[in-house]
Motif scaffolding. Structure first.
Motif, short mmCIF file in Angstrom:
data_model
loop_
_atom_site.label_atom_id
_atom_site.label_comp_id
_atom_site.label_asym_id
_atom_site.label_seq_id
_atom_site.Cartn_x
_atom_site.Cartn_y
_atom_site.Cartn_z
N TYR A 153 0.80 -1.09 0.14
CA TYR A 153 -0.19 -0.07 -0.05
C TYR A 153 0.76 1.33 -0.09
O TYR A 153 0.19 2.39 -0.55
CB TYR A 153 -0.85 0.02 1.11
N GLU A 154 1.98 1.19 0.60
CA GLU A 154 2.95 2.33 0.47
C GLU A 154 3.46 2.71 -1.01
O GLU A 154 3.30 3.92 -1.27
CB GLU A 154 4.23 2.14 1.47
N ASP A 155 3.56 1.72 -1.69
CA ASP A 155 3.85 1.93 -3.08
C ASP A 155 2.67 2.51 -3.94
O ASP A 155 2.81 3.54 -4.73
CB ASP A 155 4.05 0.64 -3.75
N LEU A 156 1.47 2.14 -3.48
CA LEU A 156 0.18 2.64 -4.25
C LEU A 156 0.17 4.23 -3.80
O LEU A 156 -0.29 4.83 -4.59
CB LEU A 156 -0.96 1.74 -4.02
N LYS A 157 0.42 4.59 -2.40
CA LYS A 157 0.34 5.75 -1.98
C LYS A 157 1.23 6.78 -2.88
O LYS A 157 0.69 7.71 -3.38
CB LYS A 157 0.31 5.86 -0.64
N VAL A 158 2.27 6.32 -3.01
CA VAL A 158 3.15 6.99 -3.87
C VAL A 158 2.91 7.24 -5.26
O VAL A 158 2.85 8.35 -5.82
CB VAL A 158 4.64 6.51 -3.85
N LEU A 159 2.18 6.02 -6.04
CA LEU A 159 1.89 6.19 -7.16
C LEU A 159 0.77 7.10 -7.26
O LEU A 159 0.65 7.80 -8.42
CB LEU A 159 1.79 4.60 -7.63
N LEU A 160 -0.08 6.89 -6.54
CA LEU A 160 -1.52 7.76 -6.79
C LEU A 160 -1.04 9.62 -6.69
O LEU A 160 -1.72 10.14 -7.36
CB LEU A 160 -2.51 7.54 -5.43
N HIS A 161 -0.14 9.89 -5.91
CA HIS A 161 0.39 11.22 -5.88
C HIS A 161 1.10 11.41 -7.35
O HIS A 161 0.70 12.67 -8.01
CB HIS A 161 1.39 11.40 -4.86
N ILE A 162 1.65 10.54 -7.78
CA ILE A 162 2.17 10.72 -9.15
C ILE A 162 1.11 10.86 -10.32
O ILE A 162 1.25 11.75 -11.18
CB ILE A 162 3.24 9.45 -9.54
N LEU A 163 0.10 10.00 -10.14
CA LEU A 163 -1.16 10.13 -11.02
C LEU A 163 -1.74 11.35 -11.11
O LEU A 163 -2.47 11.78 -11.90
CB LEU A 163 -1.98 8.94 -10.95
N ALA A 164 -1.94 12.08 -9.70
CA ALA A 164 -2.21 13.17 -9.57
C ALA A 164 -1.58 14.59 -10.11
O ALA A 164 -1.98 15.59 -9.99
CB ALA A 164 -2.75 13.54 -8.42
N SER A 165 -0.23 14.13 -10.73
CA SER A 165 0.52 15.29 -10.98
C SER A 165 0.41 15.80 -12.57
O SER A 165 0.28 14.57 -13.41
CB SER A 165 1.90 14.89 -10.64
#
Length: 343
Positions: free
Chosen positions: A107-119
């Motif tokens: 889930y830590e990986d997914l959290k980082v990824l979601l920030h990237i996708l909102a960029s």
């Protein structure tokens, strides 16, 4: 005459008129296997409220058939559709690659990824073939539901019957790679295939234990392997140019910020599963799964066989690179981070 004009303007203002720019309510079609009472639908009610604050009124409609929701978007009966990453793959292989097998283990990986996708940095990837992704939020990690607790390491998968969703070519490749037998399934029937004994293994988020009663397929000997083989997400898809750029950016941020609430519910489902139903695996078995899944992804990308090329075709190269960098950011000591054959 002037007084009459002023009176008309006041009356129009009181009636909510905003002229030619008035925004109409858009159709928001939400796939949730449990309908309006389900986890996805309830989570997206917060998106519905925040979209209204951002100036876009939505009429939420629940769907229990993902194919129907997708068809209604294509037919113009839906302005936004909420689907799983599998449903999103037909519109966007960049965001659809999030569910690449084993590519987002924690889930830590997914959290980082979601920030990237909102960029804005990845905006160009989120619009393809006349459709765009308006955001991504979690549905939970996919675990292996097994009918025998002895299936607790990679080698034990050989010869087992594993459900594989139609169109999930990468999962089918993985199943065949480990010597298992794929059992073709749909979201509407994969749980019943497992519960009826027609499959030995099925992968799903923890919520399926209760919502789809997958404890029935486990019997007295089975359980849930406590290692995520992937992440299931809900993704919003709309026709390109249906919404202005400002709302599209806002929508992606809203979806990213749903992470804490979505994860609260995901973890609630995971904690509600009896402890003795989880199949704990050794650190060696975890490394075995990680390396096997990475090997499968690489094998697909290098394959010259039709099945391998078909499987690799569902992955977007740039997303696979981003996912590898995210994994190495959260776990820099992993073997793949220093391996020569990196994704």
């Amino acid at each position: 005459m002037k007084a009459l004009s002023v009176l008309l303007l006041v009356m129009l203002g009181l009636s909510g008129w905003s002229g030619a720019g008035a925004s109409e309510r858009r159709e928001f079609c939400v796939f949730d296997v449990a309908g309006a009472s389900g986890f996805v639908y309830r989570t997206l009610q917060d998106y519905h409220r925040k979209a209204a604050i951002a100036g876009v009124g939505l009429n939420m409609r629940p769907y229990t058939d993902e194919d129907k929701a997708v068809a209604d978007l294509r037919a113009g009966r839906c302005d936004i559709v909420a689907v799983t990453d599998m449903g999103a793959r037909t519109f966007n292989d960049f965001s659809g690659s999030i569910s690449a097998i084993g590519a987002v283990p924690y889930y830590e990986d997914l959290k980082v990824l979601l920030h990237i996708l909102a960029s804005p940095r990845v905006d160009r990837h989120l619009e393809q073939n006349g459709y765009e992704v308006l955001g991504v939020t979690p549905m939970g990690a996919a675990y292996l539901f097994v009918n025998d607790r002895a299936i607790d390491h990679v080698e034990a998968l050989e010869g087992k019957r594993i459900t594989v969703f139609e169109g999930h070519h990468d999962a089918r490749h993985m199943v065949e790679y480990v010597g298992a037998v794929p059992v073709t399934a749909k979201i509407s029937n994969f749980a019943s295939l497992f519960n009826s004994g027609e499959a030995d293994i099925s992968y799903a988020p923890a919520a399926a234990y209760e919502v789809l009663e997958m404890f029935r397929g486990m019997g007295s000997k089975g359980g849930i392997v406590d290692y995520p083989v992937g992440q299931v997400t809900v993704q919003l898809i709309a026709r390109a140019d249906e919404f202005d750029d400002a709302f599209v950016r806002k929508s992606r941020r809203i979806m990213s910020r749903l992470y804490p609430e979505a994860m609260r519910i995901v973890r609630q489902y995971e904690r509600s599963i009896p402890e003795d139903r989880w199949v704990k695996i050794s650190p060696e078995a975890v490394r075995g799964y990680q390396e096997m899944l990475r090997s499968v992804r690489i094998d697909m990308q290098q394959s010259t066989e039709d099945s391998g090329m078909l499987a690799a075709g569902v992955y977007h190269d740039d997303m696979m690179t981003i996912l590898r960098k995210v994994r190495c950011y959260t776990n820099p000591g992993a073997m793949e981070c220093s391996a020569e054959n990196r994704e």
